[in-house]
Design an enzyme around this catalytic site. Structure first.
Site, PDB file in Angstrom:
ATOM      1  N   GLU A 164      41.907  34.378 -33.438  1.00 25.55           N
ATOM      2  CA  GLU A 164      41.050  33.208 -33.681  1.00 25.55           C
ATOM      3  C   GLU A 164      39.711  33.447 -32.978  1.00 25.55           C
ATOM      4  OE1 GLU A 164      44.671  29.929 -33.887  1.00 25.55           O
ATOM      5  OE2 GLU A 164      43.692  30.326 -31.971  1.00 25.55           O
ATOM      6  N   ASP A 209      45.196  28.215 -25.086  1.00 24.23           N
ATOM      7  CA  ASP A 209      46.554  28.607 -24.711  1.00 24.23           C
ATOM      8  C   ASP A 209      46.659  30.095 -24.428  1.00 24.23           C
ATOM      9  OD1 ASP A 209      48.509  26.777 -24.179  1.00 24.23           O
ATOM     10  OD2 ASP A 209      49.740  27.306 -25.910  1.00 24.23           O
ATOM     11  N   ASP A 261      42.531  21.598 -35.307  1.00 29.21           N
ATOM     12  CA  ASP A 261      42.781  23.027 -35.144  1.00 29.21           C
ATOM     13  C   ASP A 261      41.443  23.720 -34.923  1.00 29.21           C
ATOM     14  OD1 ASP A 261      45.484  22.895 -35.335  1.00 29.21           O
ATOM     15  OD2 ASP A 261      45.607  23.536 -37.432  1.00 29.21           O
ATOM     16  N   ASP A 317      54.525  18.424 -35.228  1.00 28.04           N
ATOM     17  CA  ASP A 317      53.723  17.315 -35.744  1.00 28.04           C
ATOM     18  C   ASP A 317      54.520  16.429 -36.690  1.00 28.04           C
ATOM     19  OD1 ASP A 317      53.926  19.370 -37.567  1.00 28.04           O
ATOM     20  OD2 ASP A 317      51.778  19.812 -37.613  1.00 28.04           O
TER      21      ASP A 317
END
Length: 737
Positions: free
Chosen positions: A117, A146, A312, A451
Site C-alpha cells: 500500500e 499496522d 481504507d 465488519d
C-alpha cells in the site's frame, strides 16, 4: 429536546427523506411465478429419479445442485421486497446549525504495509479527508499504521506540511476531488482564470516535490539521519523495530489546539495523529479489527468526537460535502436518534467501460443493499462508513440517551507529550486482556470479515442503520486489475462471510427475535457465497461428463416439463439483465458479470468453502491477506483494454482451465453423438445449451490457453495439466455415470 444552536425556524423540518422503490408489488407476483417454476423443477427431479436407469449418480448430483440453487434464490428475494432510497437535505442542516454547534468527527484511515500500500496513495486519502467542507477544528484525522513503519510516519509528516498549501487551494477554488493525485490526473478546464492556472501550477509543483521525496525514501527503504532529526517522533524507531514487534507509537503531528497550526491563509488545520499500536510475537493482534479498536480508544483520549468515519487507505474522499450529507441522518430530531451508522457503497475510479472483473457492484449498491435497508439495517462494509461512537462502544439503543451538550475532548490542560503518552497506554497489546473489547465493545474479533459481524451485532442491539448511495460517489478506491488479485479478494470475503454463518453470529441464530427475518435473509445473500460454489461446480462438471457419454439429464424439448426449466432460467437472467441495464451499464458489462461470477464460484468461493471447513475442523487458523495495490505498466495497459490478466500459476487457474476444457469436450462429444444419430437433438438440447453457455463464458480462457502470448496468458504447464485432467474426467466419468 431541541439541540443547542438550532435555529427556531428550522427545527421542525426533517433533514432527510425516505422513498420506497416503485413496482415492488408487481415484482413479488413475478417472483412468485419463478418460485412456482423452481418447485416444479424439484418435483420433476424427485418424481423421475426412480425411472433413471443410466446416470443415476449424475441425476442425483444435479438434483441436489438444483435444490441448492433454488434455496439460494429464495434467500436472495428478501433484498428486493422493500427497497428504500434516502435523500439528505444538507442546505437545511447548514441553515439549522451554526458552525460552532456542528459535532466533531474523527476520521480513521487504516494502512498495514508500505510495500503493498504505497505511502503516496495513503497520503492522498489522508489529504482528501483533511480537506472536507467542514470546520477544521471539528475534524480529527487518525492514520493507523499496522506496519509500524517510519516510512509511513515520514510520509504523513510531509503530507501535513503540504496540507498547509493544499487546503487553502481547495477552499479558494472549490476543487473536486480533493485527492491531489486524482485531481491533477484529470483534464483541467481551459476556461478558468489566470489566477487559478498559476495557483494550480504552483500547488502541483509542491505536490510533485512531496511525492518525489516520499517515493525516494520508500525506494531506499530507510531514511537518512538528517531526515530523522527533523522530528522527535522518529526516536520511537530503532534497529530492533519490526512490523510484528514494536512498541505502541502515538504522535500528534498537527495539534488542532495549537493556534500556530494554521495553513498559509491563517485558517486552523485539522488535527492529524499517527498511531501504530503495539505488536508482539506472542500476543494476538486481531488484524484490522484490532487496529480499529485501538483507534477508537486512542481517539477517545485525544478528541473523543461523537462520530467516527472509517476509510481504507485507498479510498479517497470524492465529495467535499459528504460529512454534511451524512450528518443529516444522525441529527434529524425525529428519525436520527436511533441510527448507529450510515454505510456508503464501495466505488472505484479505474472501472473499465464493460467492467470485465465485475468490480462496480452496481446492482448490489442500487438494489440489494438498499433492499436490506428496507428492513432498517445496512451491511457494515469496513470502509466508507460513519458510526455514532456509542454504537461502537457496546451501547444498546434502549440505554442510549442523546446528550447534545456533550463536547469533544480538547485536552487544553495537557501538553502534547502528555496526551501522546496517555494515548500510548491505550494501544498496548495487553490493554484488552480481561476486557470486553472484541466481544461487546468495538469491532468483533475471530472473524476475517469483522465488519459484517460487527454490523450484525449493532443491529441486534436495537440500532438502525442506513445504506446511502448518492449520485456523486462519496469515496472512491482502486479496483483489482488482475484476475489473481480479484480472486484472492473474493476468496477472503467469501471465506470470512461463511465463517460468520458458522459462528455464533449466524443471522438466523444470533439475530433470532432481534432483527427482521428480511435482514437475516439479506445477510445470507452474501454469507452463502462460499457454499454456492458446490452446486455451480457440480453443474459445470457433471453436465459435460454426462453429455460426453450421451446421458440426458433434462426433459426432452417435446416434454411439458421443459417449460419450468426454460422459464426459471429466462425469467431469472432476463430480470438480472434489466436490473443491470437500469444501473446505466451495458449488455456486455452484464455478460462479463456473469462470467466473473462463474469464475469466482468455481475458484475463489470453492477455496473459501474449503478453508472454512478446515477451520471448523481445527486444521487451520484465521489469517489476513492484504491485496497488492501496486500495478505494473503492462498490466495496467491490458486492464484498460478489457483483457483479463491470467498471469500466475495458482491452482485456481488450473481448476478454471480444466472446467472450461471439460465443458468444451462435453459439447463436442454431445454434438458428435447427435450427428452420429446415437441420440436425438431433443434429448440433449437443454444439456448442450447449458454447457455451450459455459463454453461461451470461457472464451477468454481458451484464448489465454491457446492464442495469447503476452505475460497475462495462461502458462503452458497449466494448459497441459488442465488438458490431461479434463480428458481423464471425460473418460473416467463413465464409471460414475
Amino acid at each position: 429536546m431541541r439541540e443547542e444552536g438550532v435555529r427556531e425556524d428550522e427545527s421542525g423540518v426533517s433533514l432527510f427523506e425516505t422513498k420506497e422503490a416503485r413496482f415492488r408489488g408487481l415484482y413479488k407476483v413475478f417472483a412468485a411465478t419463478i418460485f412456482g417454476a423452481i418447485c416444479l423443477i424439484w418435483v420433476y427431479r424427485v418424481v423421475n429419479m426412480g425411472r433413471i436407469e443410466r446416470g443415476r449418480w449424475c441425476w442425483m448430483s444435479v438434483m441436489v445442485s438444483e435444490f441448492g440453487f433454488g434455496f439460494y434464490w429464495i434467500i436472495t428475494q428478501s433484498v428486493r421486497w422493500r427497497i428504500l432510497y434516502h435523500t439528505p437535505f444538507k442546505h437545511i442542516l447548514l441553515n439549522r446549525y451554526d458552525e460552532e454547534n456542528l459535532p466533531a468527527v474523527d476520521i480513521f484511515v487504516c494502512t498495514a504495509d508500505p510495500k503493498l500500500e504505497p505511502p503516496c496513495m495513503v497520503m492522498n486519502t489522508v489529504l482528501s479527508a483533511m480537506a472536507y467542507n467542514y470546520p477544521a477544528n471539528k475534524l480529527n484525522v487518525y492514520l493507523s499504521d499496522d506496519g509500524g513503519s517510519e516510512l509511513t510516519f515520514y510520509a504523513l509528516l510531509k503530507a501535513s506540511i503540504f496540507s498547509k498549501h493544499w487546503l487553502p487551494f481547495c477552499r479558494r477554488f472549490n476543487v473536486e476531488p480533493r485527492s491531489p493525485e486524482i485531481f491533477f490526473a484529470q483534464p483541467q478546464n481551459s476556461s478558468t482564470s489566470t489566477e487559478y492556472h498559476k495557483a494550480c501550477l504552483h500547488i502541483k509543483k509542491l505536490y510533485e516535490e512531496m511525492k518525489s521525496e516520499i517515493e525516494s525514501a520508500v525506494a531506499k527503504g530507510e531514511l537518512p539521519e538528517n531526515v530523522r532529526n527533523e522530528h522527535r517522533g522518529f526516536s520511537e524507531w530503532n534497529t530492533k523495530t519490526t512490523k510484528q514487534d514494536h512498541q505502541s507509537i502515538v504522535q500528534i503531528i498537527v495539534d488542532g489546539r495549537d493556534r500556530n497550526s494554521v495553513d498559509e491563509d491563517g485558517f486552523v488545520l485539522p488535527t492529524v495523529v499517527y498511531v501504530a499500536r503495539e505488536k508482539r510475537p506472542n500476543h494476538p493482534h486481531h488484524f484490522k479489527a484490532g487496529a480499529v479498536n485501538a483507534l477508537i480508544r486512542v481517539s477517545s483520549e485525544i478528541s473523543n468526537a461523537p462520530f467516527i468515519l472509517n476509510l481504507d487507505c485507498d479510498m479517497y474522499s470524492n465529495n467535499a460535502d459528504t460529512i454534511q450529507e451524512i450528518l443529516c441522518f444522525f441529527l434529524d430530531e425525529t428519525k436520527g436518534q436511533d441510527i448507529a451508522y450510515v454505510q456508503f457503497p464501495q466505488s472505484y475510479n479505474n472501472i473499465t467501460k464493460n467492467d470485465h472483473y465485475g468490480n462496480s457492484y452496481l446492482v448490489s449498491a442500487k438494489y440489494e443493499l438498499a433492499g436490506i435497508c428496507g428492513f432498517g439495517a445496512a451491511l457494515f462494509c469496513g470502509t466508507g462508513c460513519l458510526h455514532r461512537r456509542e454504537s461502537l462502544s457496546g451501547s444498546h439503543l434502549k440505554d442510549y440517551k442523546v446528550n447534545w451538550e456533550k463536547k469533544p475532548k480538547r485536552n487544553n490542560d495537557r501538553t502534547i507529550d502528555e496526551v501522546n503518552e496517555a494515548s500510548k497506554a491505550l494501544a498496548t497489546c495487553t490493554y484488552e486482556e480481561g476486557t470486553q473489547w472484541g466481544k461487546e465493545m468495538g469491532l468483533v474479533y475471530g472473524i476475517p470479515v469483522e465488519d459484517i459481524a460487527t454490523g450484525l451485532v449493532i443491529s441486534c442491539r436495537g440500532w438502525k442503520s442506513i445504506h446511502y448511495n448518492p449520485e456523486r460517489k462519496a469515496f472512491v478506491g482502486i479496483a483489482p486489475t488482475t484476475l489473481d488479485v480479484a480472486c484472492l479478494q473474493h476468496m477472503r470475503w467469501s471465506e470470512g462471510m461463511f465463517q460468520v454463518f458458522f459462528s455464533k453470529y449466524c443471522p438466523f441464530i444470533y439475530g433470532h427475535g432481534k432483527i427482521h427475518l428480511g435482514v437475516q435473509m439479506g445477510y445470507c445473500n452474501y454469507l452463502l457465497w462460499a457454499p454456492m460454489s458446490l452446486p455451480t461446480l457440480c453443474y459445470a462438471i457433471v453436465l459435460p461428463i454426462s453429455l460426453f457419454h450421451g446421458i440426458p439429464l433434462f426433459p426432452k424439448l417435446s416434454s411439458i416439463w421443459v417449460i419450468p426449466f426454460a422459464y426459471a432460467f429466462l425469467a431469472t437472467y432476463g430480470y438480472s439483465l434489466c436490473e443491470y441495464l437500469s444501473c446505466g451499464s451495458t449488455i456486455k458489462g452484464w455478460w462479463n458479470l456473469q462470467r466473473i461470477k462463474f469464475i469466482h464460484r468455481v475458484t475463489s468461493y470453492l477455496f473459501g468453502f474449503i478453508d472454512t471447513m478446515r477451520k471448523q475442523l481445527g486444521l487451520s487458523q484465521t489469517n489476513f491477506v492484504i491485496t497488492d495495490k501496486v500495478v505494473t505498466e503492462d498490466v495496467r495497459n491490458r486492464y484498460e483494454q478489457g483483457i483479463i490478466e491470467f498471469g500466475g500459476s495458482s491452482i485456481m487457474l488450473t481448476i478454471l482451465a480444466t472446467v472450461a476444457l471439460l465443458n468444451l469436450f462435453g459439447v463436442v462429444g454431445g454434438i458428435t453423438r447427435v450427428v452420429m444419430a446415437e441420440l436425438r437433438w431433443s434429448q440433449l438440447m437443454v444439456q448442450i445449451t447449458v454447457s455451450l453457455l459455459v463454453v461461451m463464458m470461457n472464451l477468454a480462457v481458451y484464448e489465454a490457453l491457446f492464442i495469447r502470448t503476452d505475460k497475462g496468458c495462461i502458462s503452458s504447464s497449466i494448459m497441459l495439466k488442465s488438458i490431461v485432467v479434463a480428458s481423464l474426467a471425460c473418460y473416467l466419468g463413465a464409471f460414475i455415470c
